[in-house]
Design a protein around this motif. Structure first.
Motif, mmCIF file in Angstrom:
data_model
loop_
_atom_site.group_PDB
_atom_site.id
_atom_site.type_symbol
_atom_site.label_atom_id
_atom_site.label_comp_id
_atom_site.label_asym_id
_atom_site.label_seq_id
_atom_site.Cartn_x
_atom_site.Cartn_y
_atom_site.Cartn_z
ATOM 1 N N GLN A 135 19.284 -4.674 -4.817
ATOM 2 C CA GLN A 135 18.568 -5.418 -5.954
ATOM 3 C C GLN A 135 17.229 -4.965 -6.356
ATOM 4 N N TRP A 136 16.691 -4.189 -5.689
ATOM 5 C CA TRP A 136 15.219 -3.546 -5.757
ATOM 6 C C TRP A 136 15.136 -2.966 -7.009
ATOM 7 N N GLN A 137 13.757 -2.943 -7.519
ATOM 8 C CA GLN A 137 13.482 -2.162 -8.666
ATOM 9 C C GLN A 137 13.465 -0.741 -8.186
ATOM 10 N N ARG A 138 14.243 0.400 -8.907
ATOM 11 C CA ARG A 138 14.181 1.688 -8.661
ATOM 12 C C ARG A 138 13.401 2.534 -9.678
ATOM 13 N N ARG B 198 0.731 -1.458 0.114
ATOM 14 C CA ARG B 198 0.027 -0.024 0.056
ATOM 15 C C ARG B 198 0.958 1.050 0.193
ATOM 16 N N ASP B 199 1.784 1.289 0.774
ATOM 17 C CA ASP B 199 2.792 2.388 0.853
ATOM 18 C C ASP B 199 3.351 2.555 -0.385
ATOM 19 N N THR B 200 3.969 1.545 -1.033
ATOM 20 C CA THR B 200 4.692 1.582 -2.157
ATOM 21 C C THR B 200 3.667 2.317 -3.452
ATOM 22 N N ILE C 286 5.863 20.802 -8.326
ATOM 23 C CA ILE C 286 5.752 21.429 -7.235
ATOM 24 C C ILE C 286 7.058 22.082 -6.698
ATOM 25 N N GLY C 287 7.048 23.253 -6.326
ATOM 26 C CA GLY C 287 8.268 23.848 -6.077
ATOM 27 C C GLY C 287 8.758 24.980 -7.338
ATOM 28 N N GLU C 288 9.497 25.959 -6.812
ATOM 29 C CA GLU C 288 9.986 26.885 -7.845
ATOM 30 C C GLU C 288 10.873 26.294 -8.738
ATOM 31 N N THR C 289 11.777 25.538 -8.387
ATOM 32 C CA THR C 289 12.605 25.041 -9.157
ATOM 33 C C THR C 289 12.459 23.471 -9.008
ATOM 34 N N GLU C 290 12.782 22.817 -10.535
ATOM 35 C CA GLU C 290 12.599 21.583 -10.583
ATOM 36 C C GLU C 290 13.637 20.723 -9.937
ATOM 37 N N LYS C 291 13.289 19.821 -8.878
ATOM 38 C CA LYS C 291 14.327 19.221 -8.290
ATOM 39 C C LYS C 291 14.140 17.510 -8.886
ATOM 40 N N GLU C 292 15.454 17.128 -8.705
ATOM 41 C CA GLU C 292 15.642 15.680 -9.144
ATOM 42 C C GLU C 292 14.807 14.681 -8.278
ATOM 43 N N ALA C 293 13.936 13.858 -8.525
ATOM 44 C CA ALA C 293 12.914 13.298 -7.754
ATOM 45 C C ALA C 293 14.010 11.828 -7.270
ATOM 46 N N SER C 294 13.571 11.606 -6.057
ATOM 47 C CA SER C 294 14.156 10.307 -5.505
ATOM 48 C C SER C 294 13.477 9.174 -5.878
ATOM 49 N N PRO C 295 14.091 7.898 -6.444
ATOM 50 C CA PRO C 295 13.318 6.718 -6.791
ATOM 51 C C PRO C 295 12.632 6.180 -5.745
ATOM 52 N N VAL C 296 11.519 5.576 -6.186
ATOM 53 C CA VAL C 296 10.696 4.688 -5.218
ATOM 54 C C VAL C 296 11.345 3.407 -5.512
ATOM 55 N N LEU C 297 11.560 2.563 -4.604
ATOM 56 C CA LEU C 297 12.142 1.411 -4.335
ATOM 57 C C LEU C 297 10.902 0.226 -4.099
#
Length: 318
Positions: free
Chosen positions: A152-155, A104-106, A121-132
């Motif tokens: 070894q998880w999917q990013r 569910r959290d994923t 969202i935000g004034e400057t575009e930030k690099e997103a963190s991958p969802v594992l």
């Protein structure tokens, strides 16, 4: 490409285009639930669909399975100890052996990542963190299985147009306890000589435990699903044939596989769930009830009927 894959791709693309016109869908990934009995070819189908959505329709699709969220080996051992008499929970696979909260959290994290990407969202575009997204190795601990190390998880990074989520019992919904009890007792009263369902080989209390476990999947995971694909067959017993074929191929390649007797015992563990819950999924739309209007849920459930060679026979959209 198989006619089965063509039907699935057409269904997804058309729903993506239609639903994407609504804001509540346009800012999130389209989440596609895919259900089908073991051996029906879900893994190959999903892989081909993800590739063709990208190549032919410019849609970024990712996929993972309910199997990826099976509890760790350590947790599996604990579940077995806590349910020492319940053979349905001795091994992984049935409702109650998955980390539903983690899944569910994923889903929530993937939806949030796409929303932030879509709205910048935000004034400057930030690099997103991958969802594992975890991965599971069924060969660990002599076939008992365990989650692989996190590196070894999917990013997954946005953009994410579609998420394909598959599982053999996806779409199964619990029965009221009194209904399940009545089905069980009616089966017990069948005349001698008449074939009896395999769920009678388990105590009613053990079936009620699985039935209760299903509720968590319904409340925590099913609300994320936007469209649903059910791969069905006329005779559920074909799963024995498909599983035997799979094991024979593995043995022919020099890999370890189950004997024919072990295959039958393996499949028998899953048959009670098919016997109890598949009829309702065959008769109703996955989206039925849950407070939705007919107009809101119409056309979002595809049922594909396949033969014993896994070829498409027919399809219906509910």
């Amino acid at each position: 490409m198989s006619s089965k894959a063509q039907s699935v791709i057409q269904f997804i693309v058309e729903r993506f285009e239609n639903l994407n016109r609504q804001r509540r869908f346009s800012l999130k990934p389209l989440i596609i639930g895919i259900s089908g009995i073991q051996g029906c070819g879900k893994t190959t189908l999903v892989s081909n669909v993800v590739r063709k959505l990208d190549q032919d329709h410019n849609l970024v699709a990712v996929s993972f399975s309910a199997d990826d969220f099976v509890h760790t080996y350590e947790k599996q051992v604990q579940i077995k100890l806590n349910n020492s008499q319940n053979r349905l929970l001795e091994k992984r696979g049935l409702p109650g052996t998955h980390d539903v909260a983690f899944c569910r959290d994923t889903f929530a994290a993937l939806c949030k990542a796409q929303y932030e990407y879509a709205t910048r969202i935000g004034e400057t575009e930030k690099e997103a963190s991958p969802v594992l997204v975890p991965k599971y190795d069924k060969s660990c601990y002599n076939g008992k299985g365990d989650r692989v190390p996190e590196d070894q998880w999917q990013r997954i990074l946005p953009p994410i147009d579609c998420i394909l989520f598959d599982g053999w019992f996806l779409g199964f919904k619990h029965l009221p306890d009194e209904v399940l009890s009545r089905i069980y007792n009616d089966a017990l009263r069948r005349p001698n000589g008449e074939e009896k369902p395999l769920f009678l080989s388990h105590a009613l209390s053990h079936l009620l435990t699985i039935n209760n476990n299903l509720k968590e999947y319904e409340t925590s995971l099913y609300p994320f699903i936007d469209i649903f694909i059910h791969i069905d067959t006329e005779d559920i017993n074909v799963v024995y044939k498909w599983r035997l074929e799979q094991e024979h191929r593995m043995i022919a390649k020099g890999m370890t596989g189950m004997t024919d007797i072990e295959v039958k015992e393996f499949v028998n563990r899953y048959m009670p769930a098919y016997e109890l819950y598949l009829p309702k999924l065959r008769e109703n739309s996955f989206f039925e009830q849950n407070g939705h209007s007919f107009e809101d849920i119409s056309g979002r459930h595809l049922r594909l009927l396949i033969d014993e060679n896994r070829d498409r026979i027919s399809e219906v959209i509910l």
